[in-house]
Write a protein that holds these residues in place. Structure first.
Motif, PDB file in Angstrom:
ATOM      1  N   ASP A  99      61.581 -20.735 -11.726  1.00 39.98           N
ATOM      2  CA  ASP A  99      62.392 -19.543 -11.450  1.00 39.98           C
ATOM      3  C   ASP A  99      63.870 -19.882 -11.481  1.00 39.98           C
ATOM      4  O   ASP A  99      64.718 -19.025 -11.704  1.00 39.98           O
ATOM      5  CB  ASP A  99      62.051 -18.965 -10.077  1.00 39.98           C
ATOM      6  N   ASP A 127      72.916 -15.930  -9.624  1.00 40.14           N
ATOM      7  CA  ASP A 127      72.149 -16.406 -10.776  1.00 40.14           C
ATOM      8  C   ASP A 127      72.635 -17.757 -11.258  1.00 40.14           C
ATOM      9  O   ASP A 127      71.895 -18.497 -11.906  1.00 40.14           O
ATOM     10  CB  ASP A 127      72.238 -15.404 -11.931  1.00 40.14           C
ATOM     11  N   SER A 172      69.448 -19.488 -12.993  1.00 43.54           N
ATOM     12  CA  SER A 172      68.175 -18.788 -12.842  1.00 43.54           C
ATOM     13  C   SER A 172      67.457 -18.762 -14.183  1.00 43.54           C
ATOM     14  O   SER A 172      68.073 -18.945 -15.237  1.00 43.54           O
ATOM     15  CB  SER A 172      68.433 -17.355 -12.378  1.00 43.54           C
ATOM     16  N   ARG A 174      66.412 -16.272 -15.646  1.00 42.36           N
ATOM     17  CA  ARG A 174      66.982 -15.169 -16.432  1.00 42.36           C
ATOM     18  C   ARG A 174      68.193 -15.633 -17.234  1.00 42.36           C
ATOM     19  O   ARG A 174      68.333 -15.320 -18.410  1.00 42.36           O
ATOM     20  CB  ARG A 174      67.376 -14.061 -15.442  1.00 42.36           C
ATOM     21  N   VAL A 175      69.064 -16.403 -16.598  1.00 35.05           N
ATOM     22  CA  VAL A 175      70.249 -16.907 -17.300  1.00 35.05           C
ATOM     23  C   VAL A 175      69.836 -17.819 -18.455  1.00 35.05           C
ATOM     24  O   VAL A 175      70.392 -17.742 -19.557  1.00 35.05           O
ATOM     25  CB  VAL A 175      71.176 -17.654 -16.311  1.00 35.05           C
ATOM     26  N   ARG A 177      67.045 -17.734 -20.122  1.00 33.79           N
ATOM     27  CA  ARG A 177      66.477 -16.928 -21.217  1.00 33.79           C
ATOM     28  C   ARG A 177      67.582 -16.214 -22.002  1.00 33.79           C
ATOM     29  O   ARG A 177      67.520 -16.113 -23.223  1.00 33.79           O
ATOM     30  CB  ARG A 177      65.467 -15.918 -20.669  1.00 33.79           C
ATOM     31  N   GLU A 178      68.614 -15.757 -21.309  1.00 35.41           N
ATOM     32  CA  GLU A 178      69.746 -15.121 -22.007  1.00 35.41           C
ATOM     33  C   GLU A 178      70.491 -16.166 -22.843  1.00 35.41           C
ATOM     34  O   GLU A 178      70.915 -15.903 -23.961  1.00 35.41           O
ATOM     35  CB  GLU A 178      70.711 -14.467 -21.014  1.00 35.41           C
ATOM     36  N   TYR A 198      76.491 -12.457 -14.944  1.00 38.18           N
ATOM     37  CA  TYR A 198      75.687 -12.358 -13.710  1.00 38.18           C
ATOM     38  C   TYR A 198      76.491 -12.898 -12.527  1.00 38.18           C
ATOM     39  O   TYR A 198      77.556 -13.472 -12.695  1.00 38.18           O
ATOM     40  CB  TYR A 198      74.353 -13.115 -13.826  1.00 38.18           C
TER      41      TYR A 198
END
Ligand code: UDP
Ligand code: MG
Length: 316
Positions: A99, A127, A172, A174-175, A177-178, A198
């Protein structure tokens, strides 16, 4: 608190066989503390990325894995540099369900205990957490000086970067994946991560001397990275050269007028020194400008090939 948060600590390693037996137990300790405090899940892991080491680093990582399965390893096919090795680790860690990912150097110049603070900041909703060291007492004067000058230059050239931030950072999933959407090959993580955005926080931390072994960076390697960082993010050098060119042409016109006036008054031609000087000056400037433009063209060339950043040999 957040028992389900799975943390991965990614550690790039290049010829770090001396330091791993010292740093691995300290990283494990930190993970154990956080699991005990219910900050992170027991599924959390430490991923060592072997960046084509020429010593027994991979054997050492396998040994660590045999002793504790949460020590994982990623073996790259060859040395691709710290940036690419870190990216390889970040991407694998997210694939393996992390995560959040913390990247930290194998020599533990950064305090592993600071990871706990990073995780808290993550749980508070950040993030990205940038590890920033306030003092560089442990680095040599030369390194401190060049690093400082580099940050200042970057700022002048308009690259957004976090002052005195090393590669000690929490991101994170998410970061990451971006981040994967940024396809460029001339990668400079410290410049890219702030572009993603973020919520982020800065964690002030101390920087210590290496636990063992020697630095894997020569000044040559560092200069390469600095040049990369500037030319990957800013076209300002091109405009600076242009301005300089305009100024020099203006000076040349001035000299031309002076020569014309001298001739009119019948004054003897001045010495060859000024002539030689201008030849060298203009020649040098030309080379500089060509080299600089060439650097950008070279980057376009590299980017146009879309070559992979790394190749995986083995995973444990
Ligand atoms: N490193 C790497 N590949 C390289 C060079 C370095 O993975 O080609 C790793 C190295 O093992 C360490 C981190 O990058 O974990 C930082 O390197 P080092 O401590 O030698 O750099 P310094 O702290 O002297 O700037
Ligand atoms: Mg170091």
């Amino acid at each position: 608190m957040n028992q389900s948060m799975k943390l991965a600590i990614v550690v790039p390693c290049f010829n770090e066989v001396e330091v791993l037996p010292l740093s691995a137990p300290r990283l494990r300790e930190v993970v154990d503390i956080m699991v005990a405090q219910n900050l992170i899940s027991a599924e959390s892991f430490i991923l060592f990325v072997n960046d084509g080491s020429r010593d027994a680093t991979w054997t050492a990582i396998r040994g660590l894995h045999a002793g504790w399965p949460a020590f994982r390893g990623l073996d790259l096919s060859k040395n691709v540099g710290q940036q690419n090795a870190t990216i390889a680790g970040m991407e694998l860690a997210v694939d393996q369900g992390a995560d959040a990912v913390v990247t930290i150097d194998a020599d533990l110049q950064d305090n592993p205990e600071d990871i706990i603070k990073m995780v808290r900041l993550f749980l508070e909703g950040n993030d990205v957490v940038y590890g920033v060291h306030s003092a560089r007492d442990t680095d040599s004067f030369m390194k401190r000086f060049t690093a400082d000058a580099f940050y200042k230059l970057q700022r002048k050239l308009g690259t957004e970067s976090v002052y005195n931030h090393s590669e000690f950072r929490l991101m994170s999933a998410r970061v990451i994946r971006e981040f994967a959407k940024y396809g460029e090959r001339n990668m400079y993580l410290r410049g890219i991560i702030p572009l993603i955005g973020y919520d982020s926080a800065i964690l002030n931390c101390e920087r210590h001397p290496r636990l063992a072994g020697t630095t894997k960076y020569s000044y040559r390697k560092l200069t390469g990275i600095a040049l990369d960082a500037i030319t990957s993010f800013s076209e300002k050098p091109i405009f600076m050269i242009l301005t300089l060119g305009i100024i020099f042409v203006a000076i040349a016109v001035g000299i031309g007028i002076y020569v014309a006036v001298s001739l009119w008054h019948g004054i003897a031609v001045h010495g060859w020194a000024s002539t030689m000087l201008s030849i060298w000056l203009v020649g040098g400037l030309n080379l500089l400008a060509t080299g600089l433009v060439g650097t950008y063209v070279g980057k376009i060339y590299i980017e146009s090939k879309h070559r992979p950043r790394y190749h995986i040999k083995d995973k444990i």
